[in-house]
Enzyme design. Structure first.
Site, mmCIF file in Angstrom:
data_model
loop_
_atom_site.group_PDB
_atom_site.id
_atom_site.type_symbol
_atom_site.label_atom_id
_atom_site.label_comp_id
_atom_site.label_asym_id
_atom_site.label_seq_id
_atom_site.Cartn_x
_atom_site.Cartn_y
_atom_site.Cartn_z
ATOM 1 N N LYS A 1 0.829 -1.213 0.000
ATOM 2 C CA LYS A 1 0.000 0.000 0.000
ATOM 3 C C LYS A 1 0.861 1.260 0.000
ATOM 4 O O LYS A 1 0.479 2.273 -0.579
ATOM 5 C CB LYS A 1 -0.948 0.009 1.206
ATOM 6 C CG LYS A 1 -2.024 -1.051 1.096
ATOM 7 C CD LYS A 1 -3.092 -0.865 2.152
ATOM 8 C CE LYS A 1 -4.152 -1.940 2.065
ATOM 9 N NZ LYS A 1 -5.124 -1.893 3.150
ATOM 10 N N LYS B 1 -10.727 -4.491 -2.358
ATOM 11 C CA LYS B 1 -11.515 -3.250 -2.435
ATOM 12 C C LYS B 1 -10.735 -2.158 -3.136
ATOM 13 O O LYS B 1 -11.308 -1.235 -3.693
ATOM 14 C CB LYS B 1 -11.831 -2.741 -1.019
ATOM 15 C CG LYS B 1 -12.888 -3.515 -0.303
ATOM 16 C CD LYS B 1 -13.030 -2.966 1.119
ATOM 17 C CE LYS B 1 -13.756 -3.919 2.012
ATOM 18 N NZ LYS B 1 -13.553 -3.674 3.439
ATOM 19 N N LYS C 1 -5.127 -10.994 -5.486
ATOM 20 C CA LYS C 1 -6.331 -11.240 -4.685
ATOM 21 C C LYS C 1 -7.428 -10.221 -5.001
ATOM 22 O O LYS C 1 -7.122 -9.078 -5.406
ATOM 23 C CB LYS C 1 -6.006 -11.269 -3.190
ATOM 24 C CG LYS C 1 -5.639 -9.944 -2.629
ATOM 25 C CD LYS C 1 -5.644 -9.947 -1.108
ATOM 26 C CE LYS C 1 -5.404 -8.526 -0.658
ATOM 27 N NZ LYS C 1 -5.580 -8.154 0.656
#
Ligand code: TYM
Length: 336
Positions: A113, A202, A199
């Site tokens: 991230k 969101k 994966k």
């Protein structure tokens, strides 16, 4: 005999998708009658990435309603909002002071991230696993049911328990309890519909990469129609060169409630044109009852508010007790 305790949570960022459902909530629901359960809305974690203040509260209610719509039963499960139990942030501070910086820098999710956010990356993204450890340890759970991607955070939580107990407890009288992760083999890692090696998430910018629990049937149909496949006829599980095939067969198996053997036999000679309508149908049928229940719960806002109010009270009582025990062990003067 007292029941073992289970605790878990989901970030209140946007909609829930099939990965959240199959990796986490479905397992919470299936196991709930055997345990004393605490499930929360992780709205403090939601702000570790840029968030919209206009939608944060609404997202929290939406996800709480989805917890109930997916089958969490208040007889067995307590549902609460993380930010409404201040012990979470206080304990996170105490834990952060004994967490080596390099443990946090090594977290895979942080690295992934942080790259996406560049110079803007906030300190909260780095210290996120400490807050997660606090969320968990305050409730002294036996088990924490999560998807595969949270495993590293749980290992850090367990390491923090050992460190805290070593510093502030004794071998005979540990202060904090070490929880076990509960990761089911099936559905623990649901992959993106547009890339079977990543994966479902969101934060993927493409809506086509995921099925949201509230997607209407025509949207589901369109996403499956356009999802990535391969040019090979005959669908099989477990071929490392066919990640999309493995993912889609696994989704079909779980959502249609069949065994792996039955699905393998049914699909071994199929082409994608024959398989996709089957998968679409299984998905729509599995999500329809959840969507209907969700709507009914959202139509009764005062009920939802009362669920979260009761949840906060029950959760606070447990969390405050553990926090006081930890502060005492660390040498704090507690209010008399
Ligand atoms: P979050 O919100 O990213 O995901 C919530 C749950 O869904 C699982 N999950 C998946 N499972 C299978 N396949 C996928 N593609 C997939 N994507 C997500 C996650 O493993 C998780 O179980 N840090 C946590 C929230 C949290 C928490 C906690 C969890 C905060 N404090 C304490 C447990 C205990 C998170 O961001 O999950």
């Amino acid at each position: 005999m007292t029941r073992q305790r289970v605790l878990s949570g989901i970030q209140t960022t946007g909609y829930l998708h099939l990965g959240n459902y199959l990796g986490a909530i479905r397992n919470w629901v299936e196991g709930q009658s055997h345990y004393d359960n605490y499930f929360f809305l992780a709205d403090l974690h939601a702000i570790t990435v840029p968030h919209d203040p206009k939608t944060l509260a609404a997202d929290t209610y939406t996800i709480a309603a989805l917890y109930l719509a997916c089958g969490l039963d208040l007889q067995h499960s307590t549902i609460f909002v993380q930010s409404q139990v201040p012990a979470h942030t206080e304990f996170a501070w105490l834990l952060s002071c004994i967490t080596p910086l390099n443990w946090l820098e090594d977290m895979i999710q942080f690295k992934e991230k942080a790259v996406k956010q560049g110079q803007e990356v906030g300190t909260g993204l780095l210290t996120y696993p400490v807050l997660m450890a606090s969320d968990i340890l305050l409730y002294e759970p036996d088990k924490v049911p999560v998807g595969e991607d949270q495993k590293q955070h749980l290992e850090l939580t367990r390491d923090l328990v050992d460190r805290f107990n070593y510093k502030f407890g004794t071998p005979e009288k540990p202060v904090l309890k070490r929880p076990d992760p509960l990761i089911r083999a099936e559905g623990a890692r649901v992959m993106s519909l547009t890339d079977g090696t990543r994966k479902m998430s969101k934060s993927d910018p493409s809506e086509l990469s995921r099925i949201n629990l509230l997607d209407p049937p025509d949207v589901i149909q369109n996403k499956i129609k356009r999802c990535k496949t391969d040019p090979i006829r005959g669908l099989v599980f477990g071929d490392p060169d066919r990640p999309e095939c493995n993912n889609l067969l696994t989704l079909y198996m779980i959502l249609s409630n069949q065994t792996k053997e039955a699905v393998a036999a049914e699909c071994q000679d199929m082409g994608w044109g024959q398989f996709k309508p089957l998968l679409t149908e299984a998905m729509i049928s599995a999500l329809q009852p959840i969507q209907e229940k969700y709507q009914a719960i959202m139509d009764d806002r005062s009920y939802l508010e009362s669920v979260l109010r009761d949840g906060r009270e029950k959760a606070s009582a447990i969390a405050n007790k553990t926090l006081a025990k930890a502060k005492k062990a660390m040498g704090y003067a507690l209010p008399l």
